[in-house]
Scaffold this motif. Structure first.
Motif, PDB file in Angstrom:
ATOM      1  N   GLY A   1      33.375  32.817  52.011  1.00 56.76           N
ATOM      2  CA  GLY A   1      33.878  34.205  51.378  1.00 56.76           C
ATOM      3  C   GLY A   1      32.635  34.974  50.758  1.00 56.76           C
ATOM      4  O   GLY A   1      32.345  34.680  49.609  1.00 56.76           O
ATOM      5  N   THR A   2      32.232  35.907  51.536  1.00 56.49           N
ATOM      6  CA  THR A   2      31.055  36.714  51.051  1.00 56.49           C
ATOM      7  C   THR A   2      31.673  37.713  49.957  1.00 56.49           C
ATOM      8  O   THR A   2      30.687  37.979  49.124  1.00 56.49           O
ATOM      9  CB  THR A   2      30.350  37.393  52.129  1.00 56.49           C
ATOM     10  OG1 THR A   2      30.213  36.598  53.117  1.00 56.49           O
ATOM     11  CG2 THR A   2      28.962  38.174  51.670  1.00 56.49           C
ATOM     12  N   GLY A   3      32.838  38.251  50.376  1.00 55.90           N
ATOM     13  CA  GLY A   3      33.473  38.995  49.228  1.00 55.90           C
ATOM     14  C   GLY A   3      32.638  40.224  49.241  1.00 55.90           C
ATOM     15  O   GLY A   3      31.859  40.740  50.064  1.00 55.90           O
ATOM     16  N   THR A   4      32.138  40.829  47.946  1.00 53.98           N
ATOM     17  CA  THR A   4      31.332  41.949  47.897  1.00 53.98           C
ATOM     18  C   THR A   4      29.837  41.596  47.942  1.00 53.98           C
ATOM     19  O   THR A   4      29.028  42.340  48.273  1.00 53.98           O
ATOM     20  CB  THR A   4      31.400  42.349  46.167  1.00 53.98           C
ATOM     21  OG1 THR A   4      30.876  41.401  45.255  1.00 53.98           O
ATOM     22  CG2 THR A   4      32.885  42.739  45.892  1.00 53.98           C
ATOM     23  N   GLY A   5      29.651  40.228  47.797  1.00 51.79           N
ATOM     24  CA  GLY A   5      28.088  39.761  47.885  1.00 51.79           C
ATOM     25  C   GLY A   5      27.399  39.486  47.027  1.00 51.79           C
ATOM     26  O   GLY A   5      26.068  39.017  46.916  1.00 51.79           O
ATOM     27  N   TYR A   6      28.010  39.614  45.521  1.00 51.71           N
ATOM     28  CA  TYR A   6      27.456  39.393  44.554  1.00 51.71           C
ATOM     29  C   TYR A   6      27.113  37.932  44.296  1.00 51.71           C
ATOM     30  O   TYR A   6      25.890  37.550  44.097  1.00 51.71           O
ATOM     31  CB  TYR A   6      28.375  39.910  43.337  1.00 51.71           C
ATOM     32  CG  TYR A   6      27.817  39.261  41.676  1.00 51.71           C
ATOM     33  CD1 TYR A   6      26.786  40.103  41.116  1.00 51.71           C
ATOM     34  CD2 TYR A   6      28.353  38.088  41.261  1.00 51.71           C
ATOM     35  CE1 TYR A   6      26.478  39.694  40.021  1.00 51.71           C
ATOM     36  CE2 TYR A   6      27.897  37.749  40.040  1.00 51.71           C
ATOM     37  CZ  TYR A   6      26.929  38.669  39.381  1.00 51.71           C
ATOM     38  OH  TYR A   6      26.598  38.203  38.100  1.00 51.71           O
ATOM     39  N   SER A   7      27.912  37.001  44.460  1.00 54.31           N
ATOM     40  CA  SER A   7      27.616  35.747  44.474  1.00 54.31           C
ATOM     41  C   SER A   7      26.495  35.246  45.428  1.00 54.31           C
ATOM     42  O   SER A   7      25.701  34.517  45.103  1.00 54.31           O
ATOM     43  CB  SER A   7      28.894  34.719  44.427  1.00 54.31           C
ATOM     44  OG  SER A   7      29.525  34.954  45.929  1.00 54.31           O
TER      45      SER A   7
ATOM     46  N   GLU B   1      25.702  47.138  41.844  1.00 57.61           N
ATOM     47  CA  GLU B   1      25.135  47.248  43.232  1.00 57.61           C
ATOM     48  C   GLU B   1      26.402  46.943  44.284  1.00 57.61           C
ATOM     49  O   GLU B   1      26.114  47.433  45.380  1.00 57.61           O
ATOM     50  CB  GLU B   1      23.729  46.689  43.492  1.00 57.61           C
ATOM     51  CG  GLU B   1      22.731  47.301  42.869  1.00 57.61           C
ATOM     52  CD  GLU B   1      22.281  48.661  43.123  1.00 57.61           C
ATOM     53  OE1 GLU B   1      22.980  49.106  44.298  1.00 57.61           O
ATOM     54  OE2 GLU B   1      21.636  49.467  42.805  1.00 57.61           O
ATOM     55  N   PHE B   2      27.205  45.885  43.939  1.00 61.84           N
ATOM     56  CA  PHE B   2      28.012  45.487  44.642  1.00 61.84           C
ATOM     57  C   PHE B   2      29.429  46.119  44.616  1.00 61.84           C
ATOM     58  O   PHE B   2      30.612  45.716  45.213  1.00 61.84           O
ATOM     59  CB  PHE B   2      27.998  43.943  44.546  1.00 61.84           C
ATOM     60  CG  PHE B   2      26.833  43.110  44.904  1.00 61.84           C
ATOM     61  CD1 PHE B   2      26.535  42.976  46.279  1.00 61.84           C
ATOM     62  CD2 PHE B   2      26.040  43.044  43.878  1.00 61.84           C
ATOM     63  CE1 PHE B   2      25.355  42.422  46.499  1.00 61.84           C
ATOM     64  CE2 PHE B   2      24.650  42.651  44.231  1.00 61.84           C
ATOM     65  CZ  PHE B   2      24.429  42.208  45.522  1.00 61.84           C
ATOM     66  N   LEU B   3      29.552  47.103  43.620  1.00 56.85           N
ATOM     67  CA  LEU B   3      30.689  47.663  43.216  1.00 56.85           C
ATOM     68  C   LEU B   3      30.486  49.414  43.480  1.00 56.85           C
ATOM     69  O   LEU B   3      31.429  50.036  42.816  1.00 56.85           O
ATOM     70  CB  LEU B   3      31.249  47.434  41.844  1.00 56.85           C
ATOM     71  CG  LEU B   3      31.550  45.873  41.795  1.00 56.85           C
ATOM     72  CD1 LEU B   3      31.538  45.591  40.271  1.00 56.85           C
ATOM     73  CD2 LEU B   3      33.020  45.691  42.510  1.00 56.85           C
ATOM     74  N   ARG B   4      29.572  49.630  44.363  1.00 60.48           N
ATOM     75  CA  ARG B   4      29.420  51.157  44.530  1.00 60.48           C
ATOM     76  C   ARG B   4      30.648  51.760  45.273  1.00 60.48           C
ATOM     77  O   ARG B   4      30.663  52.978  45.096  1.00 60.48           O
ATOM     78  CB  ARG B   4      28.002  51.507  45.054  1.00 60.48           C
ATOM     79  CG  ARG B   4      26.905  51.187  44.250  1.00 60.48           C
ATOM     80  CD  ARG B   4      25.520  51.890  44.724  1.00 60.48           C
ATOM     81  NE  ARG B   4      24.442  51.645  43.878  1.00 60.48           N
ATOM     82  CZ  ARG B   4      24.264  52.451  42.661  1.00 60.48           C
ATOM     83  NH1 ARG B   4      25.094  53.287  42.412  1.00 60.48           N
ATOM     84  NH2 ARG B   4      23.170  52.191  42.080  1.00 60.48           N
ATOM     85  N   GLY B   5      31.338  51.141  45.826  1.00 58.44           N
ATOM     86  CA  GLY B   5      32.490  51.548  46.572  1.00 58.44           C
ATOM     87  C   GLY B   5      33.865  51.605  45.785  1.00 58.44           C
ATOM     88  O   GLY B   5      34.972  52.160  46.185  1.00 58.44           O
ATOM     89  N   GLY B   6      33.476  51.474  44.384  1.00 59.63           N
ATOM     90  CA  GLY B   6      34.769  51.462  43.482  1.00 59.63           C
ATOM     91  C   GLY B   6      35.350  50.150  43.455  1.00 59.63           C
ATOM     92  O   GLY B   6      35.228  49.331  44.002  1.00 59.63           O
ATOM     93  N   TYR B   7      36.683  50.137  42.347  1.00 64.30           N
ATOM     94  CA  TYR B   7      37.295  49.038  42.480  1.00 64.30           C
ATOM     95  C   TYR B   7      38.600  49.618  41.900  1.00 64.30           C
ATOM     96  O   TYR B   7      38.935  50.609  41.567  1.00 64.30           O
ATOM     97  CB  TYR B   7      36.694  48.017  41.451  1.00 64.30           C
ATOM     98  CG  TYR B   7      36.270  48.454  40.036  1.00 64.30           C
ATOM     99  CD1 TYR B   7      37.195  48.652  38.950  1.00 64.30           C
ATOM    100  CD2 TYR B   7      35.006  48.683  40.029  1.00 64.30           C
ATOM    101  CE1 TYR B   7      36.806  49.190  37.791  1.00 64.30           C
ATOM    102  CE2 TYR B   7      34.400  49.282  38.601  1.00 64.30           C
ATOM    103  CZ  TYR B   7      35.485  49.399  37.600  1.00 64.30           C
ATOM    104  OH  TYR B   7      35.081  49.969  36.314  1.00 64.30           O
ATOM    105  N   PHE B   8      39.742  48.916  41.844  1.00 64.88           N
ATOM    106  CA  PHE B   8      40.980  49.092  41.436  1.00 64.88           C
ATOM    107  C   PHE B   8      41.410  48.523  40.046  1.00 64.88           C
ATOM    108  O   PHE B   8      40.713  47.374  39.747  1.00 64.88           O
ATOM    109  CB  PHE B   8      42.295  48.703  42.206  1.00 64.88           C
ATOM    110  CG  PHE B   8      42.317  49.348  43.810  1.00 64.88           C
ATOM    111  CD1 PHE B   8      42.718  50.412  43.923  1.00 64.88           C
ATOM    112  CD2 PHE B   8      41.432  48.543  44.733  1.00 64.88           C
ATOM    113  CE1 PHE B   8      42.653  51.020  45.122  1.00 64.88           C
ATOM    114  CE2 PHE B   8      41.452  49.193  45.884  1.00 64.88           C
ATOM    115  CZ  PHE B   8      42.227  50.382  46.324  1.00 64.88           C
ATOM    116  N   ARG B   9      42.018  49.143  39.196  1.00 66.57           N
ATOM    117  CA  ARG B   9      42.288  48.626  38.006  1.00 66.57           C
ATOM    118  C   ARG B   9      43.933  48.814  37.704  1.00 66.57           C
ATOM    119  O   ARG B   9      44.502  49.440  38.369  1.00 66.57           O
ATOM    120  CB  ARG B   9      41.843  49.112  36.722  1.00 66.57           C
ATOM    121  CG  ARG B   9      42.120  50.697  36.522  1.00 66.57           C
ATOM    122  CD  ARG B   9      41.271  51.240  35.236  1.00 66.57           C
ATOM    123  NE  ARG B   9      41.494  52.781  35.314  1.00 66.57           N
ATOM    124  CZ  ARG B   9      40.559  53.514  34.959  1.00 66.57           C
ATOM    125  NH1 ARG B   9      39.302  53.203  34.059  1.00 66.57           N
ATOM    126  NH2 ARG B   9      41.011  54.971  34.683  1.00 66.57           N
TER     127      ARG B   9
END
Length: 372
Positions: A125-131, A37-45
């Motif tokens: 550091g909220t970041g994606t919000g997962y933590s 749910e916190f990576l719906r914007g995608g990510y980089f590899r």
């Protein structure tokens, strides 16, 4: 069981098996938060074999996206301060600026925070919000305040948290200043690295409260520290070890190197300490303590590889290289950098080369010290 639920279960099992997830309250909290749910914007590899490192985007629904969401890996979500996966078609070689930390480290840190029911927690550091979501699942949203420096990152985290109907106090601003509106906190946890623990964090933590942060520097070695706040306004505690690394808070990033000094000048001599100490996590941490203003670069000059330390503030520099089995150093400037490194490493070795877990951090109004 859906693919997502099975992948989530497998991740929880892995974190339990490796000791990151140890107690039932945190196991329940982690089980309540779906990472995708916190990576719906995608990510980089990373692009295999790229040098310098290149990145390519992985978007929601593409092959491997969901598997990646539940891999125990850090996933880069922003590059160069503004670029997100939807902005890229192809590859990019700029530096990452935001990421979703590997879940096992998130849970290891949360376990190490030693929270109790009712604690007010400030997350830097909220970041994606997962933590942030895992904290909410453990303590309740009313007990969680999270601050994020980047407004766009903060907005995406707020949206993701809203999808899970979690509404903690979210603040956009400089996390190094904390958030006095919710103080005092029983716990403060930072998901960005710092060179020194900011006074505001100590001021906003109640006596006996804990601060958990990754302390590092410009040579790239860092460790988790757990500090107890004392009645006199100081804080102290041990390094926890494990080689934890976070992106430095943006105000703590090094200045541009600018024009390099003339590396052919300076005095040259033999040294018993070679530049290989810069490749070891522990000794690099100690070098960093000795010369905290130094930055490192590797240069190929005159048919040899030189490791160079440069302090842009003082103008001091040192170039270390090997010739015919002998280490040599050439240095110049008001503070002979490698002399200081040799002295610090010599004292550490004379003390029996204690592990980083035997180091203590003390933060007082006059500054921060780290010693063994």
């Amino acid at each position: 069981m859906t693919d997502q639920a099975e992948l989530h279960r497998q991740l929880l099992d892995r974190m339990t098996a490796n000791g990151s997830l140890r107690t039932e309250p945190w196991k329940r909290a982690a089980a309540a938060v779906p990472r995708h749910e916190f990576l719906r914007g995608g990510y980089f590899r990373t692009v295999d074999g790229s040098a310098p490192t290149a990145w390519e985007s992985v978007r929601e629904g593409e092959a491997g996206w969901l598997d990646g969401c539940y891999a125990d890996e850090s996933l880069v979500t922003q590059i160069a301060g503004t670029i997100v996966p939807d902005n890229i078609r192809g590859q990019i070689t700029r530096e990452p600026t935001s990421s979703s930390t590997l879940p096992s480290l998130v849970l290891r840190m949360l376990e190490s925070l030693q929270v109790e029911d009712g604690h007010q927690v400030l997350e830097i550091g909220t970041g994606t919000g997962y933590s942030t979501a895992v904290l909410c699942a453990r303590l309740g949203e009313d007990n969680v305040t999270s601050i994020e420096y980047d407004g766009d990152v903060a907005a995406r985290a707020q949206t993701a948290l809203g999808r899970l109907e979690m509404y903690p106090t979210l603040v956009t601003g400089d996390g190094l200043r904390g958030h006095g509106g919710g103080a005092p906190y029983g716990r403060v946890i930072a998901t960005c690295g710092v060179r020194t623990v900011p006074p505001a964090w100590i001021e906003q933590t109640r006596t006996g409260g804990l601060i958990l942060a990754s302390i590092g520097g410009w040579l790239g070695s860092s460790e988790l520290a757990r500090l107890t706040v004392h009645e006199d306004g100081t804080a102290s505690g041990p390094l926890l070890g494990g080689g934890v690394s976070f992106m430095l808070a943006r105000p703590h990033l090094p200045p541009p190197l600018g024009l390099l000094p003339n590396l052919d000048e300076g005095k040259e001599r033999e040294t018993v300490i070679g530049s290989d100490v810069l490749n070891n996590w522990t000794t690099r941490f100690i070098v960093q303590l000795a010369v905290p203003g130094a930055q490192r670069l590797t240069l190929d000059r005159d048919g040899r590889t030189e490791e160079v330390l440069v302090d842009t503030e003082t103008g001091s520099w040192a170039a270390i290289y090997e010739d015919a089995g002998q280490w040599l150093v050439r240095q110049d400037g008001p503070a002979p950098l490698w002399d200081v490194v040799e002295e610090q490493l010599g004292r550490w070795r004379h003390a029996g080369a204690p592990s980083l877990e035997e180091f203590t951090v003390t933060v007082a109004p006059e500054g921060q010290t780290i010693c063994w």
